[in-house]
Write an enzyme that holds these catalytic residues in place. Structure first.
Site, PDB file in Angstrom:
ATOM      1  N   GLU A  79       0.826  -1.207   0.000  1.00 55.96           N
ATOM      2  CA  GLU A  79       0.000   0.000   0.000  1.00 55.96           C
ATOM      3  C   GLU A  79       0.861   1.257   0.000  1.00 55.96           C
ATOM      4  O   GLU A  79       1.805   1.389   0.775  1.00 55.96           O
ATOM      5  CB  GLU A  79      -0.915   0.019   1.244  1.00 55.96           C
ATOM      6  CG  GLU A  79      -1.894  -1.131   1.310  1.00 55.96           C
ATOM      7  CD  GLU A  79      -2.950  -1.103   0.197  1.00 55.96           C
ATOM      8  OE1 GLU A  79      -3.098  -0.055  -0.447  1.00 55.96           O
ATOM      9  OE2 GLU A  79      -3.619  -2.148   0.007  1.00 55.96           O
ATOM     10  N   ARG A  89     -17.676  -0.795   5.866  1.00 59.00           N
ATOM     11  CA  ARG A  89     -18.678  -1.485   5.036  1.00 59.00           C
ATOM     12  C   ARG A  89     -19.465  -2.491   5.861  1.00 59.00           C
ATOM     13  O   ARG A  89     -20.660  -2.697   5.656  1.00 59.00           O
ATOM     14  CB  ARG A  89     -17.884  -2.184   3.915  1.00 59.00           C
ATOM     15  CG  ARG A  89     -18.607  -3.039   2.949  1.00 59.00           C
ATOM     16  CD  ARG A  89     -17.620  -3.616   1.906  1.00 59.00           C
ATOM     17  NE  ARG A  89     -16.517  -4.381   2.513  1.00 59.00           N
ATOM     18  CZ  ARG A  89     -16.585  -5.666   2.851  1.00 59.00           C
ATOM     19  NH1 ARG A  89     -17.684  -6.353   2.667  1.00 59.00           N
ATOM     20  NH2 ARG A  89     -15.534  -6.276   3.386  1.00 59.00           N
ATOM     21  N   CYS A 142      -7.973  -2.051   8.126  1.00 58.17           N
ATOM     22  CA  CYS A 142      -6.586  -2.057   7.616  1.00 58.17           C
ATOM     23  C   CYS A 142      -6.082  -0.651   7.345  1.00 58.17           C
ATOM     24  O   CYS A 142      -4.965  -0.295   7.727  1.00 58.17           O
ATOM     25  CB  CYS A 142      -6.460  -2.920   6.361  1.00 58.17           C
ATOM     26  SG  CYS A 142      -6.607  -4.673   6.736  1.00 58.17           S
ATOM     27  N   HIS A 166      -1.328  -5.733   1.790  1.00 59.90           N
ATOM     28  CA  HIS A 166      -2.544  -6.553   1.700  1.00 59.90           C
ATOM     29  C   HIS A 166      -2.219  -7.835   0.932  1.00 59.90           C
ATOM     30  O   HIS A 166      -1.476  -7.803  -0.050  1.00 59.90           O
ATOM     31  CB  HIS A 166      -3.649  -5.798   0.950  1.00 59.90           C
ATOM     32  CG  HIS A 166      -4.626  -5.109   1.850  1.00 59.90           C
ATOM     33  ND1 HIS A 166      -4.879  -3.757   1.809  1.00 59.90           N
ATOM     34  CD2 HIS A 166      -5.446  -5.605   2.821  1.00 59.90           C
ATOM     35  CE1 HIS A 166      -5.796  -3.445   2.716  1.00 59.90           C
ATOM     36  NE2 HIS A 166      -6.160  -4.540   3.342  1.00 59.90           N
TER      37      HIS A 166
END
Ligand code: PCA
Length: 214
Positions: A79, A89, A142, A166
Site C-alpha cells: 500500500e 462497510r 486495515c 494486503h
C-alpha cells in the site's frame, strides 16, 4: 541487529482464518542480522491501534509492516497511501461500524508509506510472485491501522520505516468459489521474505513504474 515488527489480523467477516496471521506466524524468529517480532491485531477500530502502539513502544523496532487480508485481490499488494477516514462497510469484530469519521482528529488527511514500496514490488515480481502497488488500503480496519501506524511513527519514531501489505485469500478460503483469486501460504511467505529484505536494505525508492491497482 535490526528489529522488525510484523502484525497480522484475527479472522473477520465470517472467515475462519486470516491469511495475514497465518503467514506472519511463519516469519517469526531470529536470523543472523535481524529479529522478527510478531503480534496479532484484533479486527476492531481503536483497539487494533492501542495494541499496535503498545508493541511498538515495547520493541522499539527499525521496521514495522502490518499485513491484512484483501479478499478478491490476486497479488501481494504494497500500500502506498493511508487516509484519515474510517468508513466501515461491515461491523468490526466488536460491532463498531464507524461511518465518515477521522482515524485521528486534527491529523493530516493522508500519509504515504515510508517503505520503499516500488522496490519491494519489483523485487517480489523478479522472484516470480504476483505483486503490485496499491493506491488504496480501503476505509476499514486495515487503512485505520496503516494511518495510525504512520502517524505514530511520524510523531514518535521518525527513523522507523512503516507500511502495510494486503494479501489475497488462501486457497482453502475460496475452494468452493468459482473465479476467486488466492495464493498459497508458501508463495506468500516467499514474497514477504523478499519484501522485508528489500525494505531493510533500500533507503531511496526506485523511480520506476511497477503496475498499480487502484
Ligand atoms: N483486512 C481488513 C481488516 C482486517 C483484514 O485482514 C481490511 O482490509 O480492512
Amino acid at each position: 541487529m535490526k528489529k522488525i515488527l510484523l502484525t497480522g489480523f484475527e479472522a473477520f467477516g465470517g472467515e475462519a482464518i486470516n491469511p495475514s496471521w497465518e503467514v506472519v506466524k511463519r516469519l517469526e524468529g531470529h536470523r543472523s542480522d535481524q529479529t522478527i517480532f510478531i503480534t496479532q491485531l484484533p479486527c476492531v477500530f481503536g483497539l487494533s491501534l492501542e495494541k499496535l502502539y503498545e508493541k511498538i513502544d515495547e520493541i522499539q523496532p527499525d521496521l514495522v509492516i502490518c499485513l491484512g487480508q484483501a479478499g478478491g485481490r490476486a497479488s501481494i499488494s504494497v500500500e502506498k497511501v493511508a487516509i484519515n477516514w474510517n468508513d466501515a462497510r461491515i461491523p468490526d469484530n466488536q460491532q463498531n461500524q464507524p461511518i465518515d469519521t477521522a482515524v485521528v482528529e486534527n491529523a493530516p488527511l493522508a500519509y504515504f508509506t515510508s517503505l520503499p514500496c516500488k522496490a519491494m514490488v519489483k523485487a517480489m515480481q523478479e522472484a516470480g510472485l504476483p505483486a503490485s502497488l496499491s493506491l488504496s488500503a480501503g476505509s476499514y480496519v486495515c487503512n485505520h491501522v496503516m494511518f495510525g501506524l504512520l502517524h505514530h511513527l511520524a510523531l514518535h519514531y521518525p527513523r522507523c520505516k512503516g507500511g502495510f501489505i494486503h494479501i489475497p485469500y488462501l486457497p482453502e478460503q475460496v475452494a468452493s468459489q468459482a473465479n476467486m483469486p488466492s495464493m498459497s501460504l508458501e508463495s506468500l511467505e516467499k514474497g514477504l521474505k523478499v519484501a522485508i529484505e528489500t525494505a531493510l536494505k533500500v533507503d531511496e525508492d526506485l523511480a520506476i513504474s511497477t503496475g498499480q491497482i487502484c
